[in-house]
Design a protein around this motif. Structure first.
Motif, PDB file in Angstrom:
ATOM      1  N   ALA A 165     -24.871  34.935  36.507  1.00  9.10           N
ATOM      2  CA  ALA A 165     -25.847  35.594  35.641  1.00  9.10           C
ATOM      3  C   ALA A 165     -25.685  35.050  34.227  1.00  9.10           C
ATOM      4  CB  ALA A 165     -25.647  37.105  35.657  1.00  9.10           C
ATOM      5  N   SER A 166     -26.612  34.178  33.830  1.00  3.84           N
ATOM      6  CA  SER A 166     -26.559  33.603  32.488  1.00  3.84           C
ATOM      7  C   SER A 166     -27.157  34.544  31.451  1.00  3.84           C
ATOM      8  CB  SER A 166     -27.315  32.268  32.462  1.00  3.84           C
ATOM      9  OG  SER A 166     -26.678  31.314  33.273  1.00  3.84           O
ATOM     10  N   GLU A 167     -28.152  35.312  31.869  1.00  2.00           N
ATOM     11  CA  GLU A 167     -28.794  36.264  30.971  1.00  2.00           C
ATOM     12  C   GLU A 167     -29.123  37.541  31.711  1.00  2.00           C
ATOM     13  OE1 GLU A 167     -31.212  33.233  27.951  1.00  2.00           O
ATOM     14  OE2 GLU A 167     -32.309  34.568  29.283  1.00  2.00           O
ATOM     15  N   VAL A 168     -29.111  38.649  30.966  1.00  2.00           N
ATOM     16  CA  VAL A 168     -29.596  39.921  31.489  1.00  2.00           C
ATOM     17  C   VAL A 168     -30.651  40.420  30.514  1.00  2.00           C
ATOM     18  CG1 VAL A 168     -29.041  42.287  32.130  1.00  2.00           C
ATOM     19  CG2 VAL A 168     -27.377  40.470  32.564  1.00  2.00           C
ATOM     20  N   HIS A 169     -31.889  40.525  30.979  1.00  2.00           N
ATOM     21  CA  HIS A 169     -32.974  41.035  30.153  1.00  2.00           C
ATOM     22  C   HIS A 169     -33.075  42.538  30.369  1.00  2.00           C
ATOM     23  CE1 HIS A 169     -35.130  36.852  30.058  1.00  2.00           C
ATOM     24  NE2 HIS A 169     -33.875  36.801  29.646  1.00  2.00           N
ATOM     25  N   GLN A 170     -32.917  43.291  29.302  1.00  2.00           N
ATOM     26  CA  GLN A 170     -32.865  44.742  29.398  1.00  2.00           C
ATOM     27  C   GLN A 170     -34.062  45.376  28.710  1.00  2.00           C
ATOM     28  OE1 GLN A 170     -29.138  47.301  29.029  1.00  2.00           O
ATOM     29  NE2 GLN A 170     -29.954  47.537  26.986  1.00  2.00           N
ATOM     30  N   THR A 171     -34.713  46.303  29.411  1.00  2.00           N
ATOM     31  CA  THR A 171     -35.824  47.061  28.860  1.00  2.00           C
ATOM     32  C   THR A 171     -35.483  48.541  28.909  1.00  2.00           C
ATOM     33  OG1 THR A 171     -37.409  45.411  29.658  1.00  2.00           O
ATOM     34  CG2 THR A 171     -38.282  47.571  29.034  1.00  2.00           C
ATOM     35  N   VAL A 172     -35.655  49.241  27.795  1.00  2.00           N
ATOM     36  CA  VAL A 172     -35.322  50.659  27.699  1.00  2.00           C
ATOM     37  C   VAL A 172     -36.578  51.434  27.327  1.00  2.00           C
ATOM     38  CG1 VAL A 172     -33.874  52.387  26.573  1.00  2.00           C
ATOM     39  CG2 VAL A 172     -32.981  50.083  26.959  1.00  2.00           C
ATOM     40  N   ALA A 173     -36.844  52.521  28.034  1.00  2.00           N
ATOM     41  CA  ALA A 173     -38.044  53.307  27.763  1.00  2.00           C
ATOM     42  C   ALA A 173     -37.792  54.781  28.036  1.00  2.00           C
ATOM     43  CB  ALA A 173     -39.214  52.808  28.616  1.00  2.00           C
ATOM     44  N   ALA A 174     -38.519  55.625  27.324  1.00  2.00           N
ATOM     45  CA  ALA A 174     -38.475  57.062  27.591  1.00  2.00           C
ATOM     46  C   ALA A 174     -39.282  57.353  28.843  1.00  2.00           C
ATOM     47  CB  ALA A 174     -39.052  57.835  26.404  1.00  2.00           C
ATOM     48  N   THR A 175     -38.819  58.320  29.640  1.00  2.00           N
ATOM     49  CA  THR A 175     -39.513  58.686  30.864  1.00  2.00           C
ATOM     50  C   THR A 175     -39.178  60.134  31.199  1.00  2.00           C
ATOM     51  OG1 THR A 175     -39.932  58.003  33.161  1.00  2.00           O
ATOM     52  CG2 THR A 175     -37.650  57.897  32.392  1.00  2.00           C
ATOM     53  N   VAL A 176     -39.609  60.580  32.360  1.00  2.00           N
ATOM     54  CA  VAL A 176     -39.222  61.895  32.859  1.00  2.00           C
ATOM     55  C   VAL A 176     -38.505  61.694  34.186  1.00  2.00           C
ATOM     56  CG1 VAL A 176     -41.068  63.149  31.704  1.00  2.00           C
ATOM     57  CG2 VAL A 176     -41.448  62.233  33.995  1.00  2.00           C
ATOM     58  N   LEU A 177     -37.662  62.635  34.540  1.00  2.00           N
ATOM     59  CA  LEU A 177     -36.847  62.514  35.742  1.00  2.00           C
ATOM     60  C   LEU A 177     -37.694  62.808  36.979  1.00  2.00           C
ATOM     61  CD1 LEU A 177     -33.828  61.930  36.326  1.00  2.00           C
ATOM     62  CD2 LEU A 177     -33.485  64.396  36.437  1.00  2.00           C
ATOM     63  N   PRO A 178     -37.851  61.827  37.872  1.00  2.00           N
ATOM     64  CA  PRO A 178     -38.637  62.060  39.091  1.00  2.00           C
ATOM     65  C   PRO A 178     -37.968  63.104  39.990  1.00  2.00           C
ATOM     66  CG  PRO A 178     -38.251  59.703  38.709  1.00  2.00           C
ATOM     67  CD  PRO A 178     -37.347  60.452  37.787  1.00  2.00           C
ATOM     68  N   ASN A 179     -38.763  63.747  40.820  1.00  2.00           N
ATOM     69  CA  ASN A 179     -38.246  64.784  41.718  1.00  2.00           C
ATOM     70  C   ASN A 179     -37.099  64.271  42.582  1.00  2.00           C
ATOM     71  OD1 ASN A 179     -40.105  66.659  40.774  1.00  2.00           O
ATOM     72  ND2 ASN A 179     -41.604  66.198  42.355  1.00  2.00           N
ATOM     73  N   GLU A 180     -37.280  63.065  43.148  1.00  2.00           N
ATOM     74  CA  GLU A 180     -36.281  62.548  44.085  1.00  2.00           C
ATOM     75  C   GLU A 180     -34.992  62.117  43.401  1.00  2.00           C
ATOM     76  OE1 GLU A 180     -39.121  59.070  43.193  1.00  2.00           O
ATOM     77  OE2 GLU A 180     -39.169  61.254  43.371  1.00  2.00           O
ATOM     78  N   PHE A 181     -35.015  61.980  42.065  1.00  2.00           N
ATOM     79  CA  PHE A 181     -33.823  61.576  41.325  1.00  2.00           C
ATOM     80  C   PHE A 181     -33.057  62.764  40.762  1.00  2.00           C
ATOM     81  CE2 PHE A 181     -34.960  56.939  39.990  1.00  2.00           C
ATOM     82  CZ  PHE A 181     -35.241  56.643  41.312  1.00  2.00           C
ATOM     83  N   ALA A 182     -33.687  63.921  40.700  1.00  2.00           N
ATOM     84  CA  ALA A 182     -33.112  65.064  39.995  1.00  2.00           C
ATOM     85  C   ALA A 182     -31.820  65.561  40.637  1.00  2.00           C
ATOM     86  CB  ALA A 182     -34.130  66.190  39.920  1.00  2.00           C
ATOM     87  N   LYS A 183     -31.827  65.782  41.944  1.00  2.00           N
ATOM     88  CA  LYS A 183     -30.660  66.348  42.615  1.00  2.00           C
ATOM     89  C   LYS A 183     -29.432  65.459  42.520  1.00  2.00           C
ATOM     90  CE  LYS A 183     -29.175  68.528  46.931  1.00  2.00           C
ATOM     91  NZ  LYS A 183     -29.569  68.910  48.315  1.00  2.00           N
ATOM     92  N   PRO A 184     -29.544  64.139  42.756  1.00  2.00           N
ATOM     93  CA  PRO A 184     -28.352  63.284  42.671  1.00  2.00           C
ATOM     94  C   PRO A 184     -27.635  63.313  41.324  1.00  2.00           C
ATOM     95  CG  PRO A 184     -30.129  62.129  43.781  1.00  2.00           C
ATOM     96  CD  PRO A 184     -30.720  63.379  43.209  1.00  2.00           C
ATOM     97  N   VAL A 185     -28.377  63.614  40.242  1.00  2.00           N
ATOM     98  CA  VAL A 185     -27.750  63.615  38.916  1.00  2.00           C
ATOM     99  C   VAL A 185     -27.570  65.015  38.355  1.00  2.00           C
ATOM    100  CG1 VAL A 185     -28.546  61.297  38.333  1.00  2.00           C
ATOM    101  CG2 VAL A 185     -29.992  63.261  37.791  1.00  2.00           C
TER     102      VAL A 185
END
Length: 250
Positions: A165-185
């Motif tokens: 991996a010579s480069e890692v392009h990172q994008t950061v954005a505001a969002t809301v927590l999806p239903n399927e992601f809520a329980k694991p976290v």
């Protein structure tokens, strides 16, 4: 200090000893003590007022998020070393046009998707993020032992295929927590969250890994430092560079 507050050594409403006293007690410099006090203030554990000292505000141990600096690829190793993957599912996916635009890959390309929660190794700390990691199908067998291997996925691929991996392009954005992601976290669906998409490219600019992390509010914070490059009179748009940094906040 958090442990001392938690066990009541420094009671709520009481004052923390002075910087000099703490420096002597813990055998550290005053600079270290000041840094610790700033951190405790950020966490809401104490409040500081000039002339009044440092007061304990709560005995409840604040939730801590991960603290790291993302100035180079090597800094991502710290994240892997300080956290664990709680694997939820592994399977092959085909990128449709919408996903391809979002991740910057080819429509119809096949990827191995590894879904997991990124968990802190610190006791009583909540998961830091829900992650979907995509590995280009031709390299999928490099992560066959991912349930036992804590290394970065890009390092596993490098060991198996010599793809660096010579480069890692990172994008950061505001969002809301999806239903399927809520329980694991352990957070509420629809609540504020931070989305971090990282695209891993080799020396030829070829994309071979993608990760999408959704961090509940307060568990991961990204700050940028902009530095002027060249003549001060140069237009700002062409004279700034940024380096991403993350720091923990409550």
């Amino acid at each position: 200090m958090l442990e001392a507050i938690d066990r009541g050594q420094y009671p709520v409403g009481g004052l923390i000893p002075t910087e000099l006293e703490l420096a002597a007690r813990y055998d550290v410099s005053r600079r270290t003590v000041r840094a610790a006090m700033r951190r405790l203030t950020e966490l809401g554990a104490v409040s500081r007022r000039k002339g009044s000292g440092t007061r304990v505000e709560t005995r409840e141990r604040p939730q801590e998020s991960f603290q790291q600096t993302l100035g180079s690829l090597g800094d991502l190793v710290a994240l892997a070393a300080a956290t664990d993957r709680d694997i939820r599912s592994i399977g092959t996916v085909v990128m449709d046009r919408k996903a391809a635009r979002r991740f910057g890959c080819q429509p119809g390309s096949r990827w191995l998707r590894i879904a997991y929660a990124r968990a802190s190794t610190k006791p009583r700390s909540p998961p830091l993020a829900r992650v979907d990691c995509y590995v280009e199908e031709s390299h999928a067998d490099a992560v066959s032992d991912i349930k036992k291997d804590r290394r970065l996925v890009c390092d596993m691929i490098a060991d198996s295929y010599g793809v660096i991996a010579s480069e890692v392009h990172q994008t950061v954005a505001a969002t809301v927590l999806p239903n399927e992601f809520a329980k694991p976290v352990g957070a509420e669906a629809g609540s504020s969250a931070l989305e971090v998409i990282r695209r891993y490219l080799d020396a030829h600019g070829r994309l071979f890994e993608i990760s999408e992390s959704i961090h509940p509010v307060g568990r991961y914070v990204v700050t940028s430092v902009l530095k002027r490059v060249g003549n001060p009179g140069t237009a700002y748009g062409s004279a700034t560079r940024s380096s991403g940094k993350t720091k923990s906040r409550a």
